[in-house]
Design a protein around this motif. Sequence first.
Motif, PDB file in Angstrom:
ATOM      1  N   ARG A 118      -3.241   2.282  -0.603  1.00 51.59           N
ATOM      2  CA  ARG A 118      -2.609   1.165  -1.322  1.00 51.59           C
ATOM      3  C   ARG A 118      -3.525  -0.060  -1.326  1.00 51.59           C
ATOM      4  O   ARG A 118      -3.640  -0.754  -2.326  1.00 51.59           O
ATOM      5  CB  ARG A 118      -1.265   0.810  -0.690  1.00 51.59           C
ATOM      6  N   ARG A 119      -4.178  -0.325  -0.209  1.00 58.24           N
ATOM      7  CA  ARG A 119      -5.096  -1.467  -0.132  1.00 58.24           C
ATOM      8  C   ARG A 119      -6.290  -1.289  -1.077  1.00 58.24           C
ATOM      9  O   ARG A 119      -6.888  -2.277  -1.495  1.00 58.24           O
ATOM     10  CB  ARG A 119      -5.588  -1.670   1.301  1.00 58.24           C
ATOM     11  N   GLN A 120      -6.621  -0.061  -1.402  1.00 61.34           N
ATOM     12  CA  GLN A 120      -7.711   0.213  -2.339  1.00 61.34           C
ATOM     13  C   GLN A 120      -7.257   0.088  -3.792  1.00 61.34           C
ATOM     14  O   GLN A 120      -8.062   0.213  -4.711  1.00 61.34           O
ATOM     15  CB  GLN A 120      -8.302   1.606  -2.101  1.00 61.34           C
ATOM     16  N   GLY A 121      -5.947  -0.106  -4.003  1.00 58.94           N
ATOM     17  CA  GLY A 121      -5.424  -0.297  -5.354  1.00 58.94           C
ATOM     18  C   GLY A 121      -4.565   0.833  -5.880  1.00 58.94           C
ATOM     19  O   GLY A 121      -4.137   0.808  -7.033  1.00 58.94           O
ATOM     20  N   MET A 122      -4.266   1.818  -5.047  1.00 59.67           N
ATOM     21  CA  MET A 122      -3.451   2.945  -5.491  1.00 59.67           C
ATOM     22  C   MET A 122      -1.974   2.565  -5.498  1.00 59.67           C
ATOM     23  O   MET A 122      -1.461   1.979  -4.538  1.00 59.67           O
ATOM     24  CB  MET A 122      -3.658   4.150  -4.585  1.00 59.67           C
ATOM     25  N   ALA A 123      -1.293   2.886  -6.576  1.00 63.29           N
ATOM     26  CA  ALA A 123       0.155   2.733  -6.665  1.00 63.29           C
ATOM     27  C   ALA A 123       0.762   4.082  -6.268  1.00 63.29           C
ATOM     28  O   ALA A 123       0.718   5.040  -7.043  1.00 63.29           O
ATOM     29  CB  ALA A 123       0.576   2.345  -8.077  1.00 63.29           C
ATOM     30  N   PHE A 164       0.207  12.882  -0.895  1.00 66.80           N
ATOM     31  CA  PHE A 164       0.917  11.843  -1.625  1.00 66.80           C
ATOM     32  C   PHE A 164       0.251  11.685  -2.980  1.00 66.80           C
ATOM     33  O   PHE A 164      -0.894  12.073  -3.176  1.00 66.80           O
ATOM     34  CB  PHE A 164       1.011  10.528  -0.848  1.00 66.80           C
ATOM     35  N   SER A 165       1.005  11.174  -3.935  1.00 63.04           N
ATOM     36  CA  SER A 165       0.484  11.065  -5.297  1.00 63.04           C
ATOM     37  C   SER A 165       0.823   9.713  -5.884  1.00 63.04           C
ATOM     38  O   SER A 165       1.699   9.001  -5.399  1.00 63.04           O
ATOM     39  CB  SER A 165       1.054  12.184  -6.178  1.00 63.04           C
ATOM     40  N   GLY A 166       0.101   9.376  -6.920  1.00 62.31           N
ATOM     41  CA  GLY A 166       0.295   8.107  -7.603  1.00 62.31           C
ATOM     42  C   GLY A 166      -0.793   7.905  -8.639  1.00 62.31           C
ATOM     43  O   GLY A 166      -1.316   8.867  -9.188  1.00 62.31           O
ATOM     44  N   ASN A 167      -1.157   6.637  -8.856  1.00 64.18           N
ATOM     45  CA  ASN A 167      -2.195   6.357  -9.833  1.00 64.18           C
ATOM     46  C   ASN A 167      -3.031   5.167  -9.385  1.00 64.18           C
ATOM     47  O   ASN A 167      -2.622   4.395  -8.522  1.00 64.18           O
ATOM     48  CB  ASN A 167      -1.589   6.128 -11.221  1.00 64.18           C
ATOM     49  N   VAL A 189      -1.707   6.326   3.821  1.00 64.62           N
ATOM     50  CA  VAL A 189      -1.070   5.870   2.578  1.00 64.62           C
ATOM     51  C   VAL A 189      -1.317   4.379   2.374  1.00 64.62           C
ATOM     52  O   VAL A 189      -1.713   3.944   1.292  1.00 64.62           O
ATOM     53  CB  VAL A 189       0.452   6.177   2.583  1.00 64.62           C
ATOM     54  N   GLU A 190      -1.129   3.602   3.417  1.00 63.04           N
ATOM     55  CA  GLU A 190      -1.336   2.149   3.314  1.00 63.04           C
ATOM     56  C   GLU A 190      -2.794   1.818   3.015  1.00 63.04           C
ATOM     57  O   GLU A 190      -3.085   0.891   2.250  1.00 63.04           O
ATOM     58  CB  GLU A 190      -0.875   1.453   4.596  1.00 63.04           C
ATOM     59  N   GLY A 198      -9.091   9.202   7.049  1.00 60.70           N
ATOM     60  CA  GLY A 198      -7.985  10.154   7.059  1.00 60.70           C
ATOM     61  C   GLY A 198      -7.791  10.889   5.743  1.00 60.70           C
ATOM     62  O   GLY A 198      -7.021  11.840   5.674  1.00 60.70           O
ATOM     63  N   VAL A 199      -8.504  10.489   4.697  1.00 69.42           N
ATOM     64  CA  VAL A 199      -8.404  11.169   3.406  1.00 69.42           C
ATOM     65  C   VAL A 199      -9.301  12.401   3.421  1.00 69.42           C
ATOM     66  O   VAL A 199     -10.508  12.303   3.665  1.00 69.42           O
ATOM     67  CB  VAL A 199      -8.792  10.230   2.233  1.00 69.42           C
ATOM     68  N   ALA A 200      -8.719  13.564   3.170  1.00 67.48           N
ATOM     69  CA  ALA A 200      -9.481  14.806   3.127  1.00 67.48           C
ATOM     70  C   ALA A 200      -9.984  15.098   1.717  1.00 67.48           C
ATOM     71  O   ALA A 200     -11.105  15.566   1.537  1.00 67.48           O
ATOM     72  CB  ALA A 200      -8.627  15.976   3.616  1.00 67.48           C
ATOM     73  N   ALA A 201      -9.148  14.825   0.706  1.00 69.45           N
ATOM     74  CA  ALA A 201      -9.521  15.121  -0.675  1.00 69.45           C
ATOM     75  C   ALA A 201      -8.705  14.269  -1.627  1.00 69.45           C
ATOM     76  O   ALA A 201      -7.582  13.885  -1.318  1.00 69.45           O
ATOM     77  CB  ALA A 201      -9.288  16.599  -0.978  1.00 69.45           C
TER      78      ALA A 201
END
Length: 73
Positions: free
Chosen positions: A26-31, A42-45, A22-23, A59-62
């Motif tokens: 976030r460092r890539q710009g995801m809110a 987890f979800s966001g924009n 998740v962090e 760790g990101v699968a999709a």
Amino acid sequence: MTRITLTVLVKETYRDRFSVVVEGCRRQGMAVEREMMALGLFSGNIESDKLTGLHAVEGVAAVEADRPIRPYC
């Protein structure tokens, strides 16, 4: 730029490091708006031009953009 609403799936082998993934997003710009640790989601924009950076987070699968739901008539 346009913000895209999306959902990120964490790899099964990274579930114990869910918060690290998740962090990283976030460092890539995801809110991040919602974390569903038990499901590994987890979800966001994020700005549309930064979307490809999420795929590189360890760790990101999709990553799946949300689609509008339209009534079936």
